[in-house]
Write a protein that holds these residues in place. Structure first.
Motif, PDB file in Angstrom:
ATOM      1  N   LEU A   1       0.845  -1.200   0.000  1.00  0.00           N
ATOM      2  CA  LEU A   1       0.000   0.000   0.000  1.00  0.00           C
ATOM      3  C   LEU A   1       0.882   1.253   0.000  1.00  0.00           C
ATOM      4  CD1 LEU A   1      -2.854   1.146   0.122  1.00  0.00           C
ATOM      5  CD2 LEU A   1      -2.797   0.928   2.595  1.00  0.00           C
TER       6      LEU A   1
ATOM      7  N   LEU B   1      -8.942   2.934  -2.299  1.00  0.00           N
ATOM      8  CA  LEU B   1      -8.640   1.527  -2.010  1.00  0.00           C
ATOM      9  C   LEU B   1      -9.560   0.598  -2.816  1.00  0.00           C
ATOM     10  CD1 LEU B   1      -8.178   1.725   1.860  1.00  0.00           C
ATOM     11  CD2 LEU B   1      -6.400   1.242   0.179  1.00  0.00           C
TER      12      LEU B   1
ATOM     13  N   GLY C   1     -12.827  -0.879   2.654  1.00  0.00           N
ATOM     14  CA  GLY C   1     -11.901  -0.567   1.564  1.00  0.00           C
ATOM     15  C   GLY C   1     -10.548  -1.228   1.782  1.00  0.00           C
ATOM     16  N   LEU C   2     -10.048  -1.129   3.044  1.00  0.00           N
ATOM     17  CA  LEU C   2      -8.762  -1.757   3.371  1.00  0.00           C
ATOM     18  C   LEU C   2      -8.831  -3.264   3.175  1.00  0.00           C
ATOM     19  CD1 LEU C   2      -7.424  -0.080   6.653  1.00  0.00           C
ATOM     20  CD2 LEU C   2      -6.293  -0.167   4.439  1.00  0.00           C
TER      21      LEU C   2
ATOM     22  N   TYR D   1      -8.973  -4.120  -0.563  1.00  0.00           N
ATOM     23  CA  TYR D   1      -7.706  -3.912  -1.255  1.00  0.00           C
ATOM     24  C   TYR D   1      -6.741  -5.064  -0.978  1.00  0.00           C
ATOM     25  CZ  TYR D   1      -3.211  -1.925  -2.526  1.00  0.00           C
ATOM     26  OH  TYR D   1      -1.975  -1.738  -3.081  1.00  0.00           O
TER      27      TYR D   1
END
Lengths: 276, 275
Positions: free
Chosen positions: A123, A180, A260-261, A264
């Motif tokens: 990331l 993300l 979102g995290l 991803y």
């Protein structure tokens, strides 16, 4: 003694340089340096980014100049809302939203693997190698609209500003969550830059006062995809307008960010390649 | 002489082949095109909410009722789908990479080749993007029957050619500049704004409308959309539909001549090795 201090400082500097922040700053420096090779094009692109951002406010001005308006909102109040929206976008796009095109293009070319083998979080590496200097034009556009609106509105009390800043942090958080989701999609939907289009169109809802939408749409844009937090909530807070169900909206933004995290990293885990 | 004759007689099959090849090539990326099925209805919904809210306060805005305004946005979006092309970008890429040299030795003029690539691409876009969006508009209750069907077809056809010529002319900038992204983006943006894609041009300030009247951009989106609706007005000037369509056709001729002039100057600057 002096030598020990200077060695400590050097150690600290070295530590900072190799920290996540240091890597990110290095990414910005490299990006700016390479973009400066074509200064004329860079300035032109940045200017265009700024002009593009002014599209929404110009439509607002045209609407109000034609004697029409959004119920309950004065022209500068709408411009303030749009200025906040553009500020949020102006911070997100150059500083971390580049993760989307960076991921899509690297996955398409096969160079995403090069980031994966680096001894840093994927990331961090995806963001650090994607600083988009042209998008600083968006930030300038946002500052411009925000400034013009504030100049034409009465001064707001301190507590309004504090609430505004809290909401604005959530606005940035939400942008990051969108980034993300899009970057994650870019891993599985190979070479599809139109993922941006989906995002940009959905974001359009955030550029206007929440009150112009029907109740069902307000529910969607507050609790499911909390786009209202991008600008409508921060603007209302700054103007001292009542915001309803604030805590629920903030909670929904946190859930959206965590989702979102998760999405991803799930997509990164599913990523397969043959080496580019 | 023989070469010219045989080239002329071969021309229709070549262009048919270009259309067919582009169609097949783009078919592989149809899912990218199909994203419009999702994005366009959302964009339209946003416009619907904006204008519904605005029309709560006033019955008309610059002569438009709510239904006419929604029709304008629906038709201008369809015009946007129809006119979209990447001719300028592709030409710039060919020039900058030097690959354009291969077109110098091909028995086909690049401008026509590029135009028929657009035709192939847009035929696919018609099925993948436009038809589903048209269904959405119909379900939304938009009355899509044109006021003057004959003139609408003519006007949209002309705008198709004109948008290509504008894009292609912008592409020729690459003969002079090394990096053209910024210039291309700026011209594209101004073309979209001044063509009326985002907002009817008669909503702009009166003085500005007078400038817009003399620029070619209104003929790309605003004019065909107004022809579809059945009335034309800009900067206080009203015109019968056949007259504005005639002006649109003249603009295509002017744009073509401008393009050929710029091209003839630019091509002298082109150098390429190998490719």
């Amino acid at each position: 003694m002096m030598q020990v201090i200077s060695q400590n400082t050097r150690e600290k500097m070295k530590g900072l340089r190799y920290s996540g922040f240091g890597v990110y700053i290095q990414g910005i420096k490299s990006s700016l340096a390479s973009r400066m090779a074509y200064r004329g094009d860079f300035i032109m692109s940045m200017f265009i980014m700024m002009i593009v951002e002014l599209g929404g406010p110009v439509i607002t001005l045209i609407i109000y100049n034609n004697g029409a308006s959004f119920p309950g909102w004065g022209v500068y109040e709408v411009l303030l809302l749009q200025g906040i929206f553009l500020l949020s976008r102006g911070i997100s796009f150059p500083f971390f939203m580049g993760i989307v095109w960076n991921t899509i293009s690297r996955v398409q070319e096969g160079t995403f693997d090069l980031l994966l083998i680096k001894p840093r979080s994927i990331l961090l590496m995806s963001i650090a190698s994607a600083f988009d200097s042209e998008d600083l034009g968006k930030l300038i556009g946002g500052i411009l609209v925000f400034g013009i609106a504030m100049k034409n509105l009465p001064a707001q009390p301190l507590h309004n500003w504090i609430t505004f800043f809290i909401f604005f942090i959530f606005s940035i958080l939400l942008m990051f969550a969108f980034g993300l989701f899009m970057a994650g999609l870019g891993i599985v939907w190979i070479g599809n830059y139109r993922i941006y289009d989906i995002f940009m169109t959905v974001m359009e809802f955030g550029m206007y006062p929440k009150s112009i939408f029907t109740k069902s749409f307000q529910t969607i844009t507050t609790y499911i995809i909390p786009i209202s937090l991008l600008a409508s909530y921060p603007a209302s807070a700054l103007l001292g307008k009542p915001n309803t169900n604030v805590l629920l909206a903030l909670a929904s933004a946190i859930v959206f960010f965590l989702a979102g995290l998760w999405f991803y990293f799930r997509m990164v885990a599913n990523y397969t390649s043959s080496g580019g | 002489m023989d070469g010219i004759v045989s080239r002329r007689s071969d021309t229709p099959p070549i262009f048919k082949a270009v259309i067919s090849a582009t169609y097949k090539e783009n078919l592989a990326y149809r899912s990218q095109m199909a994203i419009s099925i999702f994005t366009q209805p959302i964009y339209f919904l946003v416009q619907y909410f904006i204008w519904q809210s605005v029309f709560k306060i006033s019955d008309t805005v610059s002569g438009f009722t709510l239904d006419q305004m929604l029709l304008y946005f629906a038709i201008s979006s369809l015009s946007g789908f129809l006119n979209w092309d990447s001719a300028g970008t592709e030409l710039q890429d060919l020039i900058q990479t030097g690959k354009f040299i291969t077109f110098q030795i091909r028995p086909v003029s690049h401008i026509y080749y590029s135009f028929f690539q657009k035709v192939g691409n847009r035929i696919l876009a018609f099925w993948v993007e436009m038809v589903p969006v048209i269904f959405f508009y119909i379900l939304f209750g938009i009355d899509l029957i044109p006021a003057k069907p004959f003139w609408t077809v003519i006007s949209f056809s002309i705008s198709f050619v004109l948008s290509f010529l504008v894009s292609y002319t912008v592409g020729t900038i690459a003969f002079w500049l090394v990096k053209t992204d910024g210039v291309r983006r700026s011209i594209l943006l101004f073309t979209q704004i001044f063509s009326g894609l985002f907002l009817p041009l008669n909503l702009f300030p009166k003085g500005f409308q007078k400038i817009l009247f003399y620029l070619p951009f209104q003929f790309i989106t605003y004019v065909p959309t107004r022809v579809y609706i059945g009335s034309y007005e800009l900067a206080g000037i009203t015109m019968p539909i056949p007259q504005i369509v005639f002006l649109q056709a003249i603009m295509v001729v002017i744009m073509f001549l401008v393009n050929r002039f710029i091209w003839s100057m630019g091509i002298k600057r082109f150098t390429g090795v190998g490719s």
